[in-house]
Design a protein around this motif. Structure first.
Motif, mmCIF file in Angstrom:
data_model
loop_
_atom_site.group_PDB
_atom_site.id
_atom_site.type_symbol
_atom_site.label_atom_id
_atom_site.label_comp_id
_atom_site.label_asym_id
_atom_site.label_seq_id
_atom_site.Cartn_x
_atom_site.Cartn_y
_atom_site.Cartn_z
ATOM 1 N N ASN A 155 -93.083 -112.464 32.140
ATOM 2 C CA ASN A 155 -92.712 -111.349 31.935
ATOM 3 C C ASN A 155 -91.322 -111.306 30.756
ATOM 4 O O ASN A 155 -90.322 -110.168 31.067
ATOM 5 N N TYR A 156 -92.179 -111.770 29.756
ATOM 6 C CA TYR A 156 -91.681 -111.651 28.674
ATOM 7 C C TYR A 156 -89.952 -112.341 28.810
ATOM 8 O O TYR A 156 -89.123 -112.644 27.659
ATOM 9 N N HIS A 157 -90.227 -113.166 29.615
ATOM 10 C CA HIS A 157 -88.273 -113.709 28.906
ATOM 11 C C HIS A 157 -89.074 -115.966 29.234
ATOM 12 O O HIS A 157 -90.106 -115.873 30.141
ATOM 13 N N GLN A 158 -88.503 -116.220 28.310
ATOM 14 C CA GLN A 158 -88.759 -117.776 28.204
ATOM 15 C C GLN A 158 -87.588 -118.725 29.387
ATOM 16 O O GLN A 158 -86.464 -118.521 29.094
ATOM 17 N N ILE A 159 -88.441 -119.248 29.386
ATOM 18 C CA ILE A 159 -87.867 -119.870 30.805
ATOM 19 C C ILE A 159 -87.691 -121.673 30.344
ATOM 20 O O ILE A 159 -89.221 -122.343 30.050
ATOM 21 N N ASP A 160 -86.721 -122.481 29.964
ATOM 22 C CA ASP A 160 -87.085 -123.611 29.495
ATOM 23 C C ASP A 160 -86.918 -125.099 30.961
ATOM 24 O O ASP A 160 -85.685 -125.054 31.521
ATOM 25 N N LEU A 161 -88.169 -126.365 30.890
ATOM 26 C CA LEU A 161 -87.979 -126.498 32.461
ATOM 27 C C LEU A 161 -87.753 -128.040 31.961
ATOM 28 O O LEU A 161 -88.692 -128.603 33.162
ATOM 29 N N ALA A 162 -87.096 -128.351 30.680
ATOM 30 C CA ALA A 162 -86.843 -129.555 30.983
ATOM 31 C C ALA A 162 -85.907 -130.242 31.416
ATOM 32 O O ALA A 162 -85.800 -131.827 31.894
ATOM 33 N N PRO A 163 -84.751 -129.171 31.622
ATOM 34 C CA PRO A 163 -83.991 -129.753 33.048
ATOM 35 C C PRO A 163 -85.077 -130.584 33.942
ATOM 36 O O PRO A 163 -84.809 -131.648 34.768
ATOM 37 N N LEU A 164 -85.373 -129.620 34.475
ATOM 38 C CA LEU A 164 -86.432 -129.936 36.004
ATOM 39 C C LEU A 164 -87.337 -130.749 35.248
ATOM 40 O O LEU A 164 -87.437 -132.212 36.049
ATOM 41 N N PHE A 165 -88.091 -131.280 34.572
ATOM 42 C CA PHE A 165 -88.902 -132.178 34.097
ATOM 43 C C PHE A 165 -88.435 -133.579 33.726
ATOM 44 O O PHE A 165 -88.467 -134.866 34.703
ATOM 45 N N GLU A 166 -87.178 -133.882 33.794
ATOM 46 C CA GLU A 166 -85.694 -134.905 33.120
ATOM 47 C C GLU A 166 -85.791 -135.395 34.758
ATOM 48 O O GLU A 166 -86.045 -136.035 35.406
ATOM 49 N N TRP A 167 -85.738 -134.273 35.975
ATOM 50 C CA TRP A 167 -84.775 -134.596 37.305
ATOM 51 C C TRP A 167 -85.868 -135.257 38.172
ATOM 52 O O TRP A 167 -85.941 -135.930 38.200
ATOM 53 N N TRP A 168 -87.662 -134.484 37.651
ATOM 54 C CA TRP A 168 -88.679 -135.005 37.926
ATOM 55 C C TRP A 168 -88.976 -136.517 37.680
ATOM 56 O O TRP A 168 -89.618 -137.448 38.639
ATOM 57 N N ASP A 169 -88.229 -137.569 36.646
ATOM 58 C CA ASP A 169 -88.541 -138.416 35.868
ATOM 59 C C ASP A 169 -87.678 -139.385 37.079
ATOM 60 O O ASP A 169 -87.666 -140.297 37.059
ATOM 61 N N ARG A 170 -86.195 -138.491 37.371
ATOM 62 C CA ARG A 170 -85.749 -139.506 37.399
ATOM 63 C C ARG A 170 -84.870 -139.511 39.023
ATOM 64 O O ARG A 170 -84.559 -140.446 39.728
ATOM 65 N N ARG A 171 -85.405 -138.197 39.529
ATOM 66 C CA ARG A 171 -85.672 -138.033 41.266
ATOM 67 C C ARG A 171 -83.985 -138.215 41.850
ATOM 68 O O ARG A 171 -83.705 -138.962 42.690
ATOM 69 N N LYS A 172 -82.958 -137.763 40.767
ATOM 70 C CA LYS A 172 -81.273 -138.220 40.776
ATOM 71 C C LYS A 172 -80.703 -136.978 40.883
ATOM 72 O O LYS A 172 -80.944 -136.397 39.349
ATOM 73 N N GLY A 173 -79.739 -136.358 41.346
ATOM 74 C CA GLY A 173 -78.641 -135.602 41.237
ATOM 75 C C GLY A 173 -79.630 -134.456 42.135
ATOM 76 O O GLY A 173 -80.060 -134.434 42.629
ATOM 77 N N VAL A 174 -78.627 -132.908 41.345
ATOM 78 C CA VAL A 174 -78.743 -131.977 41.737
ATOM 79 C C VAL A 174 -80.938 -131.562 41.588
ATOM 80 O O VAL A 174 -80.337 -131.239 40.316
ATOM 81 N N ARG A 175 -81.720 -130.917 42.251
ATOM 82 C CA ARG A 175 -82.601 -130.531 41.508
ATOM 83 C C ARG A 175 -82.610 -129.225 40.631
ATOM 84 O O ARG A 175 -81.721 -128.372 41.499
ATOM 85 N N PRO A 176 -82.835 -128.983 39.564
ATOM 86 C CA PRO A 176 -82.550 -128.100 38.648
ATOM 87 C C PRO A 176 -84.110 -126.526 38.917
ATOM 88 O O PRO A 176 -84.934 -127.276 40.032
ATOM 89 N N LEU A 177 -83.591 -125.728 38.855
ATOM 90 C CA LEU A 177 -84.538 -124.576 39.168
ATOM 91 C C LEU A 177 -85.505 -124.664 40.379
ATOM 92 O O LEU A 177 -86.456 -124.707 40.507
ATOM 93 N N ALA A 178 -84.617 -124.098 41.272
ATOM 94 C CA ALA A 178 -84.886 -124.293 43.107
ATOM 95 C C ALA A 178 -86.835 -122.979 42.826
ATOM 96 O O ALA A 178 -87.685 -123.583 43.771
#
Length: 239
Positions: free
Chosen positions: A66-89
């Motif tokens: 919807n014309y809005h850009q989303i940066d999923l990098a924080p989610l990707f980093e969390w996915w690789d480590r699975r530590k801390g609070v999961r971003p972009l719920a």
């Protein structure tokens, strides 16, 4: 220019070897060419293993919805480590196989993060590039297989016909009239086998065990339904 990733380096090495083997320098012996072809096949195997081991959903870290850009990098980093609070719920990990294409997106049968069991869901704005690549690979195989069958017929012909005395008084095998053509066919056959193996291995990373196109992605939960199935939006990759 930034540094190439490991996968990019492997693809570059494979492409360079393939090009070199198609047009090797004249001073390179046949034995060395065969050894280098074995090395080329080994590179393909390494590339295939690396692709299979890669965390598939962590691609296209920047999306547009919807014309809005989303940066999923924080989610990707969390996915690789699975530590801390999961971003972009609201961005869920969905996985399964493509059941069919619809006018509204892909109907997928698979699993949704946080939910149990298999179910159908609609994936809007799916990554068409990957599916197009699979079809491109599938369409290229018949022609290569046909070329291989043609070259195999020539490569199986005998290269020698009896024996003869050379200028040094040595008894050597006498090459047939089609010796050069047969030798070239054997070289072409090895090159075709390498290319066909590469295509099949690329396809294997895109398909499940039953030959269905695999879907493995993060997508935005739209809190909507399509014919009773939940709707997710993959978004448009921002290149």
């Amino acid at each position: 220019m930034g540094c190439m990733s490991y996968m990019d380096c492997m693809r570059w090495l494979f492409a360079s070897l393939s090009q070199w083997l198609r047009n090797p320098p004249p001073h390179v012996s046949g034995y060395k060419r065969r050894c280098l072809r074995v090395l080329n096949i080994a590179v393909i195997g390494t590339l295939f293993f690396a692709q299979g081991a890669r965390s598939t959903p962590t691609v296209y870290e920047r999306r547009v919805i919807n014309y809005h850009q989303i940066d999923l990098a924080p989610l990707f980093e969390w996915w690789d480590r699975r530590k801390g609070v999961r971003p972009l719920a609201s961005w869920m990990h969905v996985e399964g196989f493509l059941e069919r294409e619809t006018a509204y997106g892909w109907l997928v049968r698979g699993t949704i993060e946080g939910q149990n069991g298999l179910q159908y869901f609609l994936l809007r704005n799916p990554p068409q590039k990957e599916l197009a690549r699979l079809r491109e690979l599938e369409n290229s195989l018949p022609e290569l297989e046909q070329q291989r069958a043609s070259e195999l017929g020539v490569a199986k012909q005998p290269m020698y016909d009896g024996r003869e005395w050379n200028a040094y008084g040595e008894l050597v095998r006498s090459p047939t009239q089609n010796y050069d053509r047969i030798e070239q066919a054997q070289t072409n056959l090895q090159d075709l086998d390498t290319r066909i193996a590469d295509i099949r291995q690329q396809m294997a990373t895109m398909l499940d065990k039953r030959g269905n196109f695999r879907v493995d992605a993060f997508a935005l939960d739209m809190n909507q339904n399509y014919q009773g199935s939940p709707v997710f939006d993959f978004g448009f990759p921002s290149y």
